[in-house]
Design an enzyme around this catalytic site. Structure first.
Site, PDB file in Angstrom:
ATOM      1  N   GLY A  26       0.786  -1.297   0.010  1.00 50.26           N
ATOM      2  CA  GLY A  26      -0.188  -0.054  -0.032  1.00 50.26           C
ATOM      3  C   GLY A  26       0.904   1.310   0.040  1.00 50.26           C
ATOM      4  O   GLY A  26       0.289   2.144  -0.012  1.00 50.26           O
ATOM      5  N   ASP A  28       2.826   4.291  -1.613  1.00 46.87           N
ATOM      6  CA  ASP A  28       2.575   5.289  -2.636  1.00 46.87           C
ATOM      7  C   ASP A  28       3.294   6.644  -2.388  1.00 46.87           C
ATOM      8  O   ASP A  28       3.806   6.857  -1.224  1.00 46.87           O
ATOM      9  CB  ASP A  28       1.333   5.328  -3.100  1.00 46.87           C
ATOM     10  CG  ASP A  28       0.266   6.099  -2.194  1.00 46.87           C
ATOM     11  OD1 ASP A  28       0.793   7.084  -1.825  1.00 46.87           O
ATOM     12  OD2 ASP A  28      -0.700   5.828  -2.207  1.00 46.87           O
ATOM     13  N   TYR A  36      -3.466  -0.153   7.166  1.00 48.63           N
ATOM     14  CA  TYR A  36      -4.771  -0.184   6.730  1.00 48.63           C
ATOM     15  C   TYR A  36      -5.665  -0.535   7.821  1.00 48.63           C
ATOM     16  O   TYR A  36      -5.621  -1.385   8.597  1.00 48.63           O
ATOM     17  CB  TYR A  36      -4.759  -1.341   5.535  1.00 48.63           C
ATOM     18  CG  TYR A  36      -4.428  -0.905   4.325  1.00 48.63           C
ATOM     19  CD1 TYR A  36      -4.024   0.345   4.083  1.00 48.63           C
ATOM     20  CD2 TYR A  36      -4.583  -1.775   3.215  1.00 48.63           C
ATOM     21  CE1 TYR A  36      -3.531   0.836   2.678  1.00 48.63           C
ATOM     22  CE2 TYR A  36      -4.188  -1.137   2.041  1.00 48.63           C
ATOM     23  CZ  TYR A  36      -3.633   0.039   1.684  1.00 48.63           C
ATOM     24  OH  TYR A  36      -3.364   0.323   0.513  1.00 48.63           O
ATOM     25  N   LYS A 222      -1.786  -1.591 -12.493  1.00 44.28           N
ATOM     26  CA  LYS A 222      -1.286  -0.238 -12.345  1.00 44.28           C
ATOM     27  C   LYS A 222      -0.146  -0.104 -11.328  1.00 44.28           C
ATOM     28  O   LYS A 222       0.086  -1.008 -10.463  1.00 44.28           O
ATOM     29  CB  LYS A 222      -2.688   0.172 -11.631  1.00 44.28           C
ATOM     30  CG  LYS A 222      -2.511   1.775 -11.376  1.00 44.28           C
ATOM     31  CD  LYS A 222      -3.906   2.397 -10.874  1.00 44.28           C
ATOM     32  CE  LYS A 222      -4.028   2.159  -9.308  1.00 44.28           C
ATOM     33  NZ  LYS A 222      -5.335   2.797  -8.818  1.00 44.28           N
ATOM     34  N   LYS A 224       2.368   2.431  -9.061  1.00 44.91           N
ATOM     35  CA  LYS A 224       2.484   3.914  -8.433  1.00 44.91           C
ATOM     36  C   LYS A 224       3.275   4.848  -8.915  1.00 44.91           C
ATOM     37  O   LYS A 224       4.581   3.922  -9.158  1.00 44.91           O
ATOM     38  CB  LYS A 224       2.496   3.676  -6.807  1.00 44.91           C
ATOM     39  CG  LYS A 224       1.475   3.108  -6.389  1.00 44.91           C
ATOM     40  CD  LYS A 224       0.135   3.776  -6.124  1.00 44.91           C
ATOM     41  CE  LYS A 224      -0.854   3.011  -5.381  1.00 44.91           C
ATOM     42  NZ  LYS A 224      -2.047   3.783  -5.282  1.00 44.91           N
ATOM     43  N   ASP A 252      -0.413   5.954 -11.113  1.00 44.83           N
ATOM     44  CA  ASP A 252      -1.198   6.725 -10.205  1.00 44.83           C
ATOM     45  C   ASP A 252      -0.299   7.299  -9.451  1.00 44.83           C
ATOM     46  O   ASP A 252       0.624   7.050  -8.849  1.00 44.83           O
ATOM     47  CB  ASP A 252      -1.760   5.507  -9.242  1.00 44.83           C
ATOM     48  CG  ASP A 252      -2.440   6.026  -8.045  1.00 44.83           C
ATOM     49  OD1 ASP A 252      -2.851   7.414  -8.093  1.00 44.83           O
ATOM     50  OD2 ASP A 252      -3.432   5.362  -7.435  1.00 44.83           O
ATOM     51  N   ASN A 254      -1.075   9.613  -6.765  1.00 46.07           N
ATOM     52  CA  ASN A 254      -1.605   9.810  -5.623  1.00 46.07           C
ATOM     53  C   ASN A 254      -1.586  11.372  -5.254  1.00 46.07           C
ATOM     54  O   ASN A 254      -1.043  11.714  -4.038  1.00 46.07           O
ATOM     55  CB  ASN A 254      -0.988   9.075  -4.484  1.00 46.07           C
ATOM     56  CG  ASN A 254      -1.437   7.602  -4.678  1.00 46.07           C
ATOM     57  OD1 ASN A 254      -0.799   6.930  -5.381  1.00 46.07           O
ATOM     58  ND2 ASN A 254      -2.632   6.914  -4.158  1.00 46.07           N
ATOM     59  N   GLU A 278      -3.926   8.466 -12.804  1.00 49.14           N
ATOM     60  CA  GLU A 278      -4.847   8.754 -11.759  1.00 49.14           C
ATOM     61  C   GLU A 278      -4.270   9.423 -10.716  1.00 49.14           C
ATOM     62  O   GLU A 278      -3.024  10.024 -10.103  1.00 49.14           O
ATOM     63  CB  GLU A 278      -4.793   7.316 -10.987  1.00 49.14           C
ATOM     64  CG  GLU A 278      -5.604   7.047  -9.845  1.00 49.14           C
ATOM     65  CD  GLU A 278      -6.206   5.819  -9.372  1.00 49.14           C
ATOM     66  OE1 GLU A 278      -5.965   4.906 -10.279  1.00 49.14           O
ATOM     67  OE2 GLU A 278      -6.202   5.694  -8.184  1.00 49.14           O
ATOM     68  N   GLU A 305     -11.089   8.780  -5.668  1.00 46.86           N
ATOM     69  CA  GLU A 305     -11.155   7.892  -4.485  1.00 46.86           C
ATOM     70  C   GLU A 305     -11.240   8.935  -3.541  1.00 46.86           C
ATOM     71  O   GLU A 305     -11.601   8.510  -2.260  1.00 46.86           O
ATOM     72  CB  GLU A 305      -9.887   7.022  -4.396  1.00 46.86           C
ATOM     73  CG  GLU A 305      -8.704   7.546  -4.280  1.00 46.86           C
ATOM     74  CD  GLU A 305      -7.574   6.772  -4.096  1.00 46.86           C
ATOM     75  OE1 GLU A 305      -6.951   6.316  -5.277  1.00 46.86           O
ATOM     76  OE2 GLU A 305      -7.360   6.246  -2.900  1.00 46.86           O
ATOM     77  N   ASP A 328     -15.617   5.586  -4.821  1.00 44.84           N
ATOM     78  CA  ASP A 328     -14.852   5.009  -3.526  1.00 44.84           C
ATOM     79  C   ASP A 328     -16.319   4.318  -2.978  1.00 44.84           C
ATOM     80  O   ASP A 328     -17.084   5.350  -2.582  1.00 44.84           O
ATOM     81  CB  ASP A 328     -14.141   5.691  -2.751  1.00 44.84           C
ATOM     82  CG  ASP A 328     -13.294   4.795  -1.694  1.00 44.84           C
ATOM     83  OD1 ASP A 328     -12.266   4.462  -1.781  1.00 44.84           O
ATOM     84  OD2 ASP A 328     -14.132   4.864  -0.809  1.00 44.84           O
ATOM     85  N   HIS A 355     -12.425   2.689  -7.404  1.00 49.74           N
ATOM     86  CA  HIS A 355     -11.275   2.598  -6.230  1.00 49.74           C
ATOM     87  C   HIS A 355     -11.425   1.452  -5.561  1.00 49.74           C
ATOM     88  O   HIS A 355     -12.696   1.148  -4.902  1.00 49.74           O
ATOM     89  CB  HIS A 355     -10.998   3.762  -5.614  1.00 49.74           C
ATOM     90  CG  HIS A 355      -9.638   3.479  -4.637  1.00 49.74           C
ATOM     91  ND1 HIS A 355     -10.344   3.958  -3.220  1.00 49.74           N
ATOM     92  CD2 HIS A 355      -8.695   3.426  -4.551  1.00 49.74           C
ATOM     93  CE1 HIS A 355      -9.178   3.472  -2.423  1.00 49.74           C
ATOM     94  NE2 HIS A 355      -8.118   3.305  -3.363  1.00 49.74           N
ATOM     95  N   ALA A 356     -10.623   0.739  -5.257  1.00 50.33           N
ATOM     96  CA  ALA A 356     -10.579  -0.474  -4.211  1.00 50.33           C
ATOM     97  C   ALA A 356      -9.191  -0.800  -3.648  1.00 50.33           C
ATOM     98  O   ALA A 356      -8.398  -0.026  -3.590  1.00 50.33           O
ATOM     99  CB  ALA A 356     -11.417  -1.684  -4.801  1.00 50.33           C
ATOM    100  N   GLU A 386     -10.860  -1.972  -9.436  1.00 50.70           N
ATOM    101  CA  GLU A 386      -9.407  -2.268  -9.082  1.00 50.70           C
ATOM    102  C   GLU A 386      -9.537  -3.432  -8.049  1.00 50.70           C
ATOM    103  O   GLU A 386     -10.358  -3.857  -7.250  1.00 50.70           O
ATOM    104  CB  GLU A 386      -9.135  -0.926  -7.871  1.00 50.70           C
ATOM    105  CG  GLU A 386      -7.672  -1.180  -7.310  1.00 50.70           C
ATOM    106  CD  GLU A 386      -7.111   0.246  -6.977  1.00 50.70           C
ATOM    107  OE1 GLU A 386      -7.776   1.093  -6.492  1.00 50.70           O
ATOM    108  OE2 GLU A 386      -5.696   0.269  -7.072  1.00 50.70           O
TER     109      GLU A 386
END
Lengths: 451, 451
Positions: A26, A28, A36, A222, A224, A252, A254, A278, A305, A328, A355-356, A386
């Site tokens: 996760g 980025d 998370y 995808k 980052k 992406d 971010n 993205e 998202e 999202d 987004h997921a 995603e």
């Protein structure tokens, strides 16, 4: 005496955190070390069958307690509601929560308070779908179009979409819905995967995971980007070499860039044909996204998202800021507001690619895309959900991916329930994992002091 | 051994609520019964002179506890900071708070979490100004332009305003600053008052208060609109008749309308020459405000009290959505972000007329307008600060209004400190007022049950 009708009797809240930062899963350009987390809510009822409704806000660690406090602040609007009334019209709850004039000041309709509303509203939909004995996508796809229109709050939308236009879109969407539902059950809904592309992964890991993804049936991955420009180029080159020219690779950023920087940095990647860029800049920057989109075509612009409500989605569509709307499931005010966004996207002819990832976002959002396919947009062309292969085993009905597609859920509900064992283990700070973690760290500190 | 440098040693938070809903003070079309509240924060230090820094987020009742929880979540970034470093560069705190990647997910830069950052950052500026022995407006007006530019986060702004342009604006703003500071001390800064115009007030009360306002030196008043159209007309007619043609009357719809409705409803009031229409629609609707502005001229469009960050202000200015930028001292991320907004407004030549009222917003925002006049825009033409005569006596240095003008504060700090007696009495739910209120309501319930 007739039996007392069943009611919501309690709103349970849980601060659940997973230690994902330790593996750089996760990671980025904006979020180097997310843990998370979910501010998890359970609507408990006195229904004889014990039906519950489950929902959550997704966060990435610190502040998950604030998110829980925000859900707690909504309790008075929920406890005591009749189950029959709530399930017949989840929009009534949505309207009451969004319409609380004192709580509204804390947004309005954005940030922590709005995400809390989303968690509770989604829990109500989970409850409604469980009681109806249907997965949510099917409940929505089979619902009366008039009823669906009534579920939408059109405030601030009518200059772009009226209830009459929404009804027309939904009526047209119902044509052929039966065939599409059958096709969905047979083939599933296309997915793309971000699993190879986290910024903290080595090139070797990226390449290996990209090859595995394609072997597993994914036609779209995808990566980052947004940290070092040379690194972006190197990683994208490695990925393109690994998967060949026919697999879509999106990138992406971010939100890392200012507008002019986003244009320069995206154009610099053009040689490797990224499919979409993205979150090139601030999710609040409607005009900025429009400027980026004009400059970087044929690379598409995707965002959503972090788009906090339907009013911003409306403008992104009005201003021609995006090629792809990335809803999202847990950022806006729940299913009702996402229905508004799906309708807006359908009106403007913009594909929705949710987004997921995170905690349970795949589980939720698949239902919204499947409804969109079966009974609104009517197509999966250029639509992908995603997929990230983290943390699904903490859910009682985890997503099932087959040959790069989300399999249509069959269990009643919104797939939002977490396993009780997971809740117990990862509750912060008192759960078994975090208690042991604290003990380990204290022991480490004692050892350090002793040296 | 040199003495240990002074540090922030604690972050005290307080949930303060005033029962304003009982008098319909503050009632408008969106907020029928606000209980004006503050999530109040005190930075305590171990400085020998006991210096503290004070700040707060303003809310209207329910959810003030969530706002306090959000401030609590920032504690780790504040405690332990060196006072010398913090006061030499409050921007360092601002950057650390906005840059916390996990907390950022809860916005980003919007809603509860961002308002919490604003409260803490403002408390740091209060501390800095107290230590400098200057009122904040003077500290800012006398600050080195390069230092002020360093206080601003230009992320997402550079397509509209670069650091170089900001420096140029500030350098130009310093020309004649001494004369303007003297003029400010002599005459104060013009105010307008909303005190007559709350929606819950009778026409008699409205008229009486409007006449009193003009007699007291105000040249500009404001009425709430947005409920019943006939009532809007009647109230505006009554106010215009009471004050005559030469007093500006603005109207405030508090976000009640969709775009098309806002245009129709504003034009319907044209006969009585409203000066500006405030918050005609969603504060997130940049394109909607632009459409309203194009349609309702010569009535001006004003917004900003709910604009959640500099990125949205940037776009309101880029899109020509507003004639007047209404900054709020406690909605965005504190003084640093408001410096960005003041600079953007100066660049686009749009007057800043701050939102105030609530709890302590007048006390804070006067400093920002006075800085703007003395050392940035250089004028008070078409600039007014909102004034509402509620709740000032709960502050240790309440605003002083003379002849319709805010008097320039002379006491060191940001005028943000509340009286300890007020904090004790109105702390929710344990303070003396709320404890007694609960006892009264319990007694009432017992009496009802006995009947």
């Amino acid at each position: 005496m007739p039996p007392t009708p069943a009611r919501v009797v309690a709103v349970g809240t849980h601060d659940i955190r997973f230690p994902t930062s330790r593996e750089l899963d996760g990671s980025d350009a904006m979020n180097p070390d997310p843990d998370y987390s979910a501010a998890y809510v359970v609507l408990r009822t006195d229904a004889p069958d014990g039906t519950e409704g489950h929902g959550f806000a997704f966060t990435i660690g610190r502040g998950n307690d604030v998110q829980v406090a925000a859900i707690d602040a909504l309790r008075g609007h929920v406890v005591g509601r009749s189950l029959d009334e709530l399930c017949a019209d989840p929009g009534s709850l949505s309207r009451d929560l969004v319409g609380d004039s004192q709580l509204r000041w804390l947004g309005p309709e954005k940030g922590v308070m709005h995400m809390a509303i989303g968690a509770v509203v989604n829990a109500a939909w989970d409850l409604a779908a469980r009681r109806a004995g249907r997965p949510l996508w099917q409940l929505l796809a089979e619902a009366d179009p008039e009823w669906l229109v009534d579920q939408v709050d059109f405030r601030y939308l009518t200059d772009a979409l009226t209830p009459g236009e929404a009804l027309e879109l939904l009526r047209r969407g119902r044509e052929g819905a039966g065939e599409r539902a059958a096709a969905l059950r047979a083939r599933g809904f296309p997915a793309y995967t971000t699993s190879p592309g986290w910024l903290g992964y080595s090139d070797e890991k990226l390449t290996r995971l990209a090859v595995e993804a394609v072997a597993g049936g994914f036609r779209h991955i995808k990566l980052k980007v947004g940290a070092d420009p040379a690194e972006d180029l190197r990683r994208l080159r490695a990925a393109r070499a690994a998967v060949g020219p026919h697999i879509r690779i999106s990138v992406d950023a971010n939100q890392r860039w200012d507008v002019d920087e986003a244009i320069v940095r995206t154009k610099a990647l053009g040689e490797f044909e990224p499919y979409w860029i993205e979150e090139p800049t601030s999710p609040d920057d409607i005009l900025g996204h429009a400027a980026v989109r004009r400059a970087v075509a044929p690379v598409k612009v995707a965002t959503g998202e972090h788009v906090h409500n339907r009013v911003v989605f409306k403008q992104l569509l009005q201003a021609g800021s995006i090629d792809i709307a990335q809803i999202d499931a847990a950022r806006v005010g729940g299913v009702n507001e996402n229905l508004a966004v799906l309708l807006l996207a359908a009106k403007f002819g913009v594909p929705v690619c949710p987004h997921a990832g995170g905690v349970g976002l795949c589980e939720l959002v698949q239902h919204l895309s499947m409804f969109d396919f079966v009974a609104l947009s009517g197509t999966t062309d250029d639509r992908v959900i995603e997929y990230v292969d983290h943390l699904h085993d903490h859910f009682t009905e985890p997503v099932v991916i087959r040959d790069g597609h989300y399999t249509a859920p069959t269990a009643p509900g919104f797939s939002a329930a977490m396993r009780p064992e997971s809740v117990a283990e990862f509750t912060y700070p008192g759960g078994a994992f975090w208690t042991a973690d604290l003990a380990r760290r204290n022991a480490g500190n004692r050892k350090e002091r002793a040296v």
